[in-house]
Design a protein around this motif. Structure first.
Motif, PDB file in Angstrom:
ATOM      1  N   ASN A  84       0.743  -1.121   0.025  1.00 54.47           N
ATOM      2  CA  ASN A  84      -0.054   0.173  -0.063  1.00 54.47           C
ATOM      3  C   ASN A  84       0.786   1.462  -0.118  1.00 54.47           C
ATOM      4  OD1 ASN A  84      -2.591  -1.218   0.009  1.00 54.47           O
ATOM      5  ND2 ASN A  84      -2.414  -1.433   2.365  1.00 54.47           N
ATOM      6  N   GLN A  85       2.190   1.038   0.026  1.00 55.04           N
ATOM      7  CA  GLN A  85       3.044   2.397  -0.294  1.00 55.04           C
ATOM      8  C   GLN A  85       2.771   2.973  -1.715  1.00 55.04           C
ATOM      9  OE1 GLN A  85       7.246   1.525  -0.203  1.00 55.04           O
ATOM     10  NE2 GLN A  85       7.842   3.530   0.463  1.00 55.04           N
ATOM     11  N   PRO A  86       2.730   4.294  -1.912  1.00 61.52           N
ATOM     12  CA  PRO A  86       2.779   5.013  -2.929  1.00 61.52           C
ATOM     13  C   PRO A  86       3.804   4.587  -3.962  1.00 61.52           C
ATOM     14  CG  PRO A  86       1.790   6.576  -1.406  1.00 61.52           C
ATOM     15  CD  PRO A  86       2.569   5.191  -0.667  1.00 61.52           C
ATOM     16  N   VAL A  87       3.562   4.447  -5.178  1.00 58.26           N
ATOM     17  CA  VAL A  87       4.651   3.799  -6.091  1.00 58.26           C
ATOM     18  C   VAL A  87       5.815   4.819  -6.077  1.00 58.26           C
ATOM     19  CG1 VAL A  87       5.140   3.211  -8.489  1.00 58.26           C
ATOM     20  CG2 VAL A  87       2.932   2.375  -7.386  1.00 58.26           C
ATOM     21  N   ASP A  88       5.458   6.174  -6.390  1.00 56.31           N
ATOM     22  CA  ASP A  88       6.310   7.117  -6.309  1.00 56.31           C
ATOM     23  C   ASP A  88       7.375   7.090  -5.431  1.00 56.31           C
ATOM     24  OD1 ASP A  88       4.328   8.078  -4.945  1.00 56.31           O
ATOM     25  OD2 ASP A  88       4.558   9.930  -5.698  1.00 56.31           O
ATOM     26  N   GLN A  89       6.818   7.072  -4.072  1.00 52.45           N
ATOM     27  CA  GLN A  89       7.621   7.147  -2.992  1.00 52.45           C
ATOM     28  C   GLN A  89       8.616   5.960  -2.634  1.00 52.45           C
ATOM     29  OE1 GLN A  89       5.243   7.605   0.732  1.00 52.45           O
ATOM     30  NE2 GLN A  89       4.121   9.287  -0.143  1.00 52.45           N
ATOM     31  N   ALA A  90       8.101   4.704  -3.241  1.00 52.79           N
ATOM     32  CA  ALA A  90       8.876   3.442  -2.946  1.00 52.79           C
ATOM     33  C   ALA A  90       9.917   3.618  -4.269  1.00 52.79           C
ATOM     34  CB  ALA A  90       8.088   2.263  -3.599  1.00 52.79           C
ATOM     35  N   ILE A  91       9.695   4.300  -5.367  1.00 51.41           N
ATOM     36  CA  ILE A  91      10.769   4.167  -6.183  1.00 51.41           C
ATOM     37  C   ILE A  91      11.879   5.442  -6.096  1.00 51.41           C
ATOM     38  CG2 ILE A  91      11.248   4.945  -8.659  1.00 51.41           C
ATOM     39  CD1 ILE A  91       8.814   3.503  -9.306  1.00 51.41           C
TER      40      ILE A  91
END
Length: 313
Positions: A84-91
């Motif tokens: 559930n982590q936003p993709v932009d934050q994970a990347i």
């Protein structure tokens, strides 16, 4: 040059669109039962069906793709299905780590390959044969074996570096340098093997040209001829190989980051692909594609600067 840059940017956007379309289709065709993978064996048939519905997997593939594309255009890549982590934050939290290693390996390999290639082209004889042997060994030995060797020798036996982990540059520059030295070295060897052959061949061809003999007849020193004129003309093909190697290093970083336990894009790329985490995988695909487009554009601009004949008006 401005028109050329705009044209390349437009073609890059089209390329990203094609890549994302193909990737989305392939990922959905092989997605399987995502709800079951998320909930595990303890999930009932009803909860699994509900989960798939919540993720929008009951919608047609084209509908899902255009919904994803609409969000991606505005910078919303969604959230990971599993964390559930936003993709932009994970990347974004890991992109700088991977780029630090890949850019470092590119700079090191480019510099050393240029030095060795020029040395082999000028000295020939045993120096040329030595460089070619080094290049063959660099091609033949897999990068992960080089990484394991470096860990065993310089980390576990000599204790010069830590075998695993990553230190942020803002925390400690010396700690950061120590944590990226072995990964950069592991990635650089194969790239040096590819680039040095191109540099050697281009310099040899340039030294045989009539204009080089003209420069010598004017009394210019050999070093000035080589480093000011020959390298400028021989740099184009070498830069093209360097761009290809940069892209290859992005893939090689996936394995190297696993060996050195570095929290870069390699770790989440492996886990997201294994889990079938479509939003995260699609975000990674777009980021990697954008990096490829930018690198190729920069190489074209540098080539135009080094060689006026290659410029596009």
């Amino acid at each position: 040059m401005i028109r050329f840059t705009i044209r390349r940017l437009v073609s890059g956007v089209i390329l990203l669109f094609v890549i994302s379309s193909v990737a989305f289709l392939l990922l959905n065709l092989g997605a399987g039962n995502v709800g079951r993978r998320i909930l595990g064996p303890q999930g009932t048939a009803d909860t699994v069906a509900l989960k798939n519905e919540q993720l929008g997997l009951n919608e047609p593939v084209l509908t899902r793709y255009f919904e994803w594309l609409r969000g991606a255009v505005t910078g919303d890549f969604g959230a990971s299905w599993f964390t559930n982590q936003p993709v932009d934050q994970a990347i974004s939290s890991r992109l700088a780590v991977t780029l630090a290693i890949v850019i470092g390996a590119t700079l090191v390999s480019g510099f050393l390959a240029t030095v060795l290639g020029v040395w082999a082209a000028r000295r020939r004889g045993w120096a040329d044969k030595l460089v070619q042997v080094i290049a063959v060994l660099g091609f033949a030995i897999p990068g992960f074996l080089i990484a394991i060797f470096l860990v065993n020798v310089f980390a576990l036996n000599l204790h010069w570096f830590k075998p695993t982990g990553y230190v942020q540059m803002g925390t400690s520059f010396t700690g950061w340098l120590s944590s990226v030295t072995l990964p950069i070295a592991a990635l650089s060897i194969g790239a040096i093997a590819a680039i040095v052959q191109q540099v050697r061949g281009s310099v040899i061809d340039a030294l045989r040209q009539d204009w080089v003999r003209t420069l010598r007849s004017r009394g210019l020193s050999e070093n000035r001829i080589v480093f000011k004129h020959v390298l400028r003309n021989a740099g184009g093909p070498a830069l093209s190989v360097l761009a290809v190697q940069f892209i290859g290093l992005l893939g090689g970083a996936v394995i190297v980051e696993q060996i050195f336990a570095i929290p870069g894009l390699g770790q989440i790329s492996v886990s997201a692909t294994a889990q079938g985490d479509l939003p995260l995988v699609m975000g990674l695909v777009l980021v990697m594609g954008a990096i490829v487009v930018i690198v190729n554009l920069l190489i074209d601009l540098i080539q135009g600067f080094l060689n006026p004949k290659a410029r596009v008006s």
